[in-house]
Structure formats: structure tokens, C-alpha cells
Design a protein around this motif. Structure first.
Motif, PDB file in Angstrom:
ATOM      1  N   MET A  73       0.834  -1.211   0.000  1.00 22.89           N
ATOM      2  CA  MET A  73       0.000   0.000   0.000  1.00 22.89           C
ATOM      3  C   MET A  73       0.862   1.252   0.000  1.00 22.89           C
ATOM      4  O   MET A  73       0.555   2.238  -0.686  1.00 22.89           O
ATOM      5  CB  MET A  73      -0.926  -0.021   1.220  1.00 22.89           C
ATOM      6  N   VAL A  74       1.945   1.240   0.792  1.00 27.76           N
ATOM      7  CA  VAL A  74       2.838   2.404   0.832  1.00 27.76           C
ATOM      8  C   VAL A  74       3.484   2.627  -0.530  1.00 27.76           C
ATOM      9  O   VAL A  74       3.560   3.755  -1.030  1.00 27.76           O
ATOM     10  CB  VAL A  74       3.904   2.218   1.934  1.00 27.76           C
ATOM     11  N   ASP A  75       3.947   1.524  -1.151  1.00 31.16           N
ATOM     12  CA  ASP A  75       4.554   1.653  -2.478  1.00 31.16           C
ATOM     13  C   ASP A  75       3.544   2.174  -3.492  1.00 31.16           C
ATOM     14  O   ASP A  75       3.858   3.044  -4.323  1.00 31.16           O
ATOM     15  CB  ASP A  75       5.105   0.303  -2.936  1.00 31.16           C
ATOM     16  N   SER A  76       2.301   1.667  -3.422  1.00 35.18           N
ATOM     17  CA  SER A  76       1.256   2.135  -4.338  1.00 35.18           C
ATOM     18  C   SER A  76       0.936   3.603  -4.087  1.00 35.18           C
ATOM     19  O   SER A  76       0.733   4.382  -5.019  1.00 35.18           O
ATOM     20  CB  SER A  76      -0.005   1.280  -4.175  1.00 35.18           C
ATOM     21  N   GLU A  78       2.965   5.871  -2.895  1.00 39.97           N
ATOM     22  CA  GLU A  78       4.053   6.691  -3.420  1.00 39.97           C
ATOM     23  C   GLU A  78       3.951   6.823  -4.933  1.00 39.97           C
ATOM     24  O   GLU A  78       4.179   7.904  -5.491  1.00 39.97           O
ATOM     25  CB  GLU A  78       5.394   6.056  -3.033  1.00 39.97           C
ATOM     26  N   GLN A  79       3.595   5.725  -5.621  1.00 40.96           N
ATOM     27  CA  GLN A  79       3.434   5.807  -7.070  1.00 40.96           C
ATOM     28  C   GLN A  79       2.305   6.763  -7.444  1.00 40.96           C
ATOM     29  O   GLN A  79       2.428   7.571  -8.373  1.00 40.96           O
ATOM     30  CB  GLN A  79       3.170   4.415  -7.638  1.00 40.96           C
ATOM     31  N   GLN A  80       1.168   6.677  -6.711  1.00 40.27           N
ATOM     32  CA  GLN A  80       0.054   7.579  -6.991  1.00 40.27           C
ATOM     33  C   GLN A  80       0.450   9.028  -6.722  1.00 40.27           C
ATOM     34  O   GLN A  80       0.072   9.949  -7.459  1.00 40.27           O
ATOM     35  CB  GLN A  80      -1.155   7.190  -6.152  1.00 40.27           C
ATOM     36  N   THR A  83       2.437  10.325  -9.465  1.00 43.37           N
ATOM     37  CA  THR A  83       1.608  10.588 -10.643  1.00 43.37           C
ATOM     38  C   THR A  83       0.750  11.831 -10.467  1.00 43.37           C
ATOM     39  O   THR A  83       0.537  12.605 -11.412  1.00 43.37           O
ATOM     40  CB  THR A  83       0.706   9.368 -10.930  1.00 43.37           C
ATOM     41  N   LEU A  84       0.226  12.037  -9.238  1.00 44.16           N
ATOM     42  CA  LEU A  84      -0.699  13.148  -9.006  1.00 44.16           C
ATOM     43  C   LEU A  84       0.005  14.488  -8.863  1.00 44.16           C
ATOM     44  O   LEU A  84      -0.572  15.523  -9.191  1.00 44.16           O
ATOM     45  CB  LEU A  84      -1.530  12.881  -7.743  1.00 44.16           C
ATOM     46  N   ASP A  85       1.240  14.500  -8.373  1.00 46.42           N
ATOM     47  CA  ASP A  85       1.922  15.779  -8.156  1.00 46.42           C
ATOM     48  C   ASP A  85       2.028  16.613  -9.434  1.00 46.42           C
ATOM     49  O   ASP A  85       1.685  17.809  -9.433  1.00 46.42           O
ATOM     50  CB  ASP A  85       3.318  15.529  -7.565  1.00 46.42           C
ATOM     51  N   PRO A  86       2.494  16.046 -10.563  1.00 48.92           N
ATOM     52  CA  PRO A  86       2.524  16.875 -11.787  1.00 48.92           C
ATOM     53  C   PRO A  86       1.140  17.320 -12.229  1.00 48.92           C
ATOM     54  O   PRO A  86       0.966  18.436 -12.715  1.00 48.92           O
ATOM     55  CB  PRO A  86       3.177  15.926 -12.822  1.00 48.92           C
ATOM     56  N   MET A  87       0.120  16.453 -12.047  1.00 49.36           N
ATOM     57  CA  MET A  87      -1.238  16.831 -12.434  1.00 49.36           C
ATOM     58  C   MET A  87      -1.741  17.985 -11.581  1.00 49.36           C
ATOM     59  O   MET A  87      -2.367  18.925 -12.085  1.00 49.36           O
ATOM     60  CB  MET A  87      -2.171  15.623 -12.315  1.00 49.36           C
ATOM     61  N   LEU A  88      -1.467  17.930 -10.261  1.00 43.36           N
ATOM     62  CA  LEU A  88      -1.899  19.020  -9.385  1.00 43.36           C
ATOM     63  C   LEU A  88      -1.208  20.319  -9.757  1.00 43.36           C
ATOM     64  O   LEU A  88      -1.823  21.400  -9.759  1.00 43.36           O
ATOM     65  CB  LEU A  88      -1.607  18.651  -7.923  1.00 43.36           C
ATOM     66  N   ASP A  89       0.084  20.244 -10.080  1.00 38.90           N
ATOM     67  CA  ASP A  89       0.797  21.459 -10.494  1.00 38.90           C
ATOM     68  C   ASP A  89       0.201  22.021 -11.782  1.00 38.90           C
ATOM     69  O   ASP A  89       0.033  23.241 -11.920  1.00 38.90           O
ATOM     70  CB  ASP A  89       2.280  21.138 -10.701  1.00 38.90           C
ATOM     71  N   GLN A  90      -0.124  21.131 -12.726  1.00 38.25           N
ATOM     72  CA  GLN A  90      -0.714  21.592 -13.980  1.00 38.25           C
ATOM     73  C   GLN A  90      -2.077  22.230 -13.752  1.00 38.25           C
ATOM     74  O   GLN A  90      -2.392  23.274 -14.322  1.00 38.25           O
ATOM     75  CB  GLN A  90      -0.832  20.418 -14.957  1.00 38.25           C
ATOM     76  N   TRP A  91      -2.909  21.594 -12.877  1.00 43.06           N
ATOM     77  CA  TRP A  91      -4.223  22.167 -12.578  1.00 43.06           C
ATOM     78  C   TRP A  91      -4.093  23.524 -11.900  1.00 43.06           C
ATOM     79  O   TRP A  91      -4.839  24.451 -12.201  1.00 43.06           O
ATOM     80  CB  TRP A  91      -5.011  21.205 -11.697  1.00 43.06           C
ATOM     81  N   ALA A  92      -3.152  23.650 -10.972  1.00 39.80           N
ATOM     82  CA  ALA A  92      -2.961  24.934 -10.295  1.00 39.80           C
ATOM     83  C   ALA A  92      -2.554  26.013 -11.292  1.00 39.80           C
ATOM     84  O   ALA A  92      -3.032  27.154 -11.234  1.00 39.80           O
ATOM     85  CB  ALA A  92      -1.899  24.789  -9.200  1.00 39.80           C
ATOM     86  N   GLN A  93      -1.690  25.648 -12.255  1.00 42.27           N
ATOM     87  CA  GLN A  93      -1.280  26.620 -13.266  1.00 42.27           C
ATOM     88  C   GLN A  93      -2.457  27.015 -14.156  1.00 42.27           C
ATOM     89  O   GLN A  93      -2.641  28.200 -14.483  1.00 42.27           O
ATOM     90  CB  GLN A  93      -0.153  26.018 -14.105  1.00 42.27           C
ATOM     91  N   GLU A  94      -3.294  26.031 -14.555  1.00 43.80           N
ATOM     92  CA  GLU A  94      -4.453  26.342 -15.399  1.00 43.80           C
ATOM     93  C   GLU A  94      -5.455  27.220 -14.659  1.00 43.80           C
ATOM     94  O   GLU A  94      -6.028  28.157 -15.233  1.00 43.80           O
ATOM     95  CB  GLU A  94      -5.120  25.039 -15.850  1.00 43.80           C
ATOM     96  N   ILE A  95      -5.679  26.928 -13.353  1.00 35.67           N
ATOM     97  CA  ILE A  95      -6.605  27.760 -12.573  1.00 35.67           C
ATOM     98  C   ILE A  95      -6.091  29.181 -12.465  1.00 35.67           C
ATOM     99  O   ILE A  95      -6.847  30.156 -12.590  1.00 35.67           O
ATOM    100  CB  ILE A  95      -6.814  27.133 -11.183  1.00 35.67           C
ATOM    101  N   GLN A  96      -4.765  29.345 -12.257  1.00 34.46           N
ATOM    102  CA  GLN A  96      -4.198  30.682 -12.174  1.00 34.46           C
ATOM    103  C   GLN A  96      -4.341  31.421 -13.497  1.00 34.46           C
ATOM    104  O   GLN A  96      -4.644  32.621 -13.534  1.00 34.46           O
ATOM    105  CB  GLN A  96      -2.720  30.590 -11.761  1.00 34.46           C
ATOM    106  N   GLU A  97      -4.132  30.682 -14.618  1.00 33.99           N
ATOM    107  CA  GLU A  97      -4.305  31.316 -15.926  1.00 33.99           C
ATOM    108  C   GLU A  97      -5.755  31.741 -16.140  1.00 33.99           C
ATOM    109  O   GLU A  97      -6.022  32.818 -16.696  1.00 33.99           O
ATOM    110  CB  GLU A  97      -3.865  30.349 -17.022  1.00 33.99           C
TER     111      GLU A  97
END
Length: 223
Positions: A73-76, A78-80, A83-97
Motif C-alpha cells: 500500500m505504501v509503495d502504491s 508513493e506511485q500515486q 503521478t498526481l503531483d505533476p497533475m496538481l501542479d498543472q491544474w494549479a497553473q491552469e486555474i491561475q491562468e
């Protein structure tokens, strides 16, 4: 008499020997019985310890399986997270735009409304500034003076027009309060809906026609 006495003595010694042997045997029997009881107790204690050992072994195996599942579960997770960190950064950038774009659109809409009001005031000033006709009217042909009907002053809407959105083939007018900088305050108006006292009648290609209570229809140009 001597032979009889000797026999009696022999019999007595045999009786004493038998009695002594019987007492020794009885004591040995008691000791053996006590040892058997002790052995039984030890055997019961050993069985209890064996059951406890088996239960501890089972618990240890279950704990190992639980630790293995937890590690997976811990390994899964960490993988999630990776995966989610770049998506969250992209969403934050789109919301700011989007916020920056809405702020720019709101400012442009305010400037358009202000420019329209200035043009209207300038037109009124030119009308009042133009000199009246000095030719005296003929007494016989004096016509009743007609008072010029003042043009209605366009009202400034209590909101900013941001854009026109298309949803399912329908056109919606995106509006927001003047001082708003949040996406939560944006509202989509369809023809027939209203915001406060402003009722959207028609959404034209370049303007929106609103009906306001006790006022003539108001035309708001689209950005």
C-alpha cells in the motif's frame, strides 16, 4: 524347645522382612504415583506451552502478511503521489491562468462600459452647447414649442460581462461581480434568466439586451 524357638524366630524375622518390604514397596508406589501426577502436570503445562507457541506462530505469520500488504500500500501510495503531483501542479497553473484571464476580461468590460458612458455624456454636452435658432417666429404661424424628449441614460450593470460560453449548442453569458476575482462567483446566464433586477432578454452576437424594472431595455456590449 530349641527347634521350636528357632522356627518362631525365623518366622518372626520373615514377618519383619515382609512388613519392611511391604512398607518400602508402598512408599515406592506413592512416589511413583506422585511422579506420575507430576508428569501429568508437566505434560499439561507442555501442551499449554505448545498451544501458546502455535498461536504465537500464527500471529507472527499474520503480522508478516499484514506488513507485506502495508508495504505494498505504501509503495502504491508513493506511485500515486508521484503521478498526481505533476497533475496538481498543472491544474494549479491552469486555474491561475483562468483567474488572470477573467481579471483581464473584467477590466476590459469595465473600460467598455465606462467608454460608452463617456461617449453618451459627451454627446449630451454637444447637444446642450449647440446655439438655438435666432430667427423670430411669425406670429400668425407660431407653432407650439415641442420639448425634446431626453434620451434615457444607459444604466451601468451591477456586474461585469466576461465572455459568451457555448454549452450543448446553447449560448450563455458569463458574468461576475465587479470586485470578484474568484471562479466561484462566475455565473452563466441563459436567455430568460436574471441576475438581481437585470433580466436577460436576448443574447445577440455582439451585445446582450437586458430588461430592468421601471427602466427601458439596456444594451450591454460584449467584450
Amino acid at each position: 524347645m530349641r527347634a521350636s524357638t528357632f522356627q518362631t524366630l525365623i518366622v518372626g524375622l520373615l514377618c519383619l522382612a515382609i512388613a519392611s518390604l511391604s512398607g518400602g514397596l508402598y512408599k515406592q508406589y506413592q512416589r511413583v504415583a506422585e511422579l506420575q501426577r507430576t508428569n501429568t502436570q508437566y505434560q499439561q503445562t507442555l501442551d499449554t506451552l505448545q498451544r501458546d507457541s502455535n498461536a504465537l506462530k500464527d500471529a507472527q505469520e499474520k503480522l508478516q502478511f499484514a506488513l507485506k500488504d502495508l508495504k505494498q500500500m505504501v509503495d502504491s501510495g508513493e506511485q500515486q503521489a508521484n503521478t498526481l503531483d505533476p497533475m496538481l501542479d498543472q491544474w494549479a497553473q491552469e486555474i491561475q491562468e483562468l483567474r488572470d484571464g477573467l481579471a483581464a476580461r473584467a477590466t476590459a468590460a469595465d473600460m467598455t462600459a465606462l467608454r460608452a458612458r463617456l461617449e453618451h455624456i459627451e454627446q449630451q454636452f454637444l447637444e446642450f452647447k449647440s446655439p438655438p435658432s435666432t430667427s423670430p417666429p411669425t406670429p400668425s404661424v407660431t407653432k407650439p414649442k415641442q420639448t425634446a424628449r431626453p434620451k434615457p441614460v444607459p444604466l451601468s450593470p451591477p456586474f461585469s460581462v466576461l465572455s459568451v460560453e457555448s454549452r450543448g449548442g446553447e449560448r450563455f453569458l458569463a458574468v461576475a461581480p465587479h470586485d470578484s476575482r474568484s471562479l466561484m462567483d462566475v455565473r452563466l446566464l441563459h436567455s430568460g434568466e436574471q441576475l438581481g433586477a437585470w433580466h436577460l432578454k436576448v443574447l445577440e452576437p455582439n451585445a446582450a439586451i437586458f430588461a430592468v424594472a421601471t427602466q427601458p431595455d439596456q444594451t450591454v456590449h460584449l467584450p
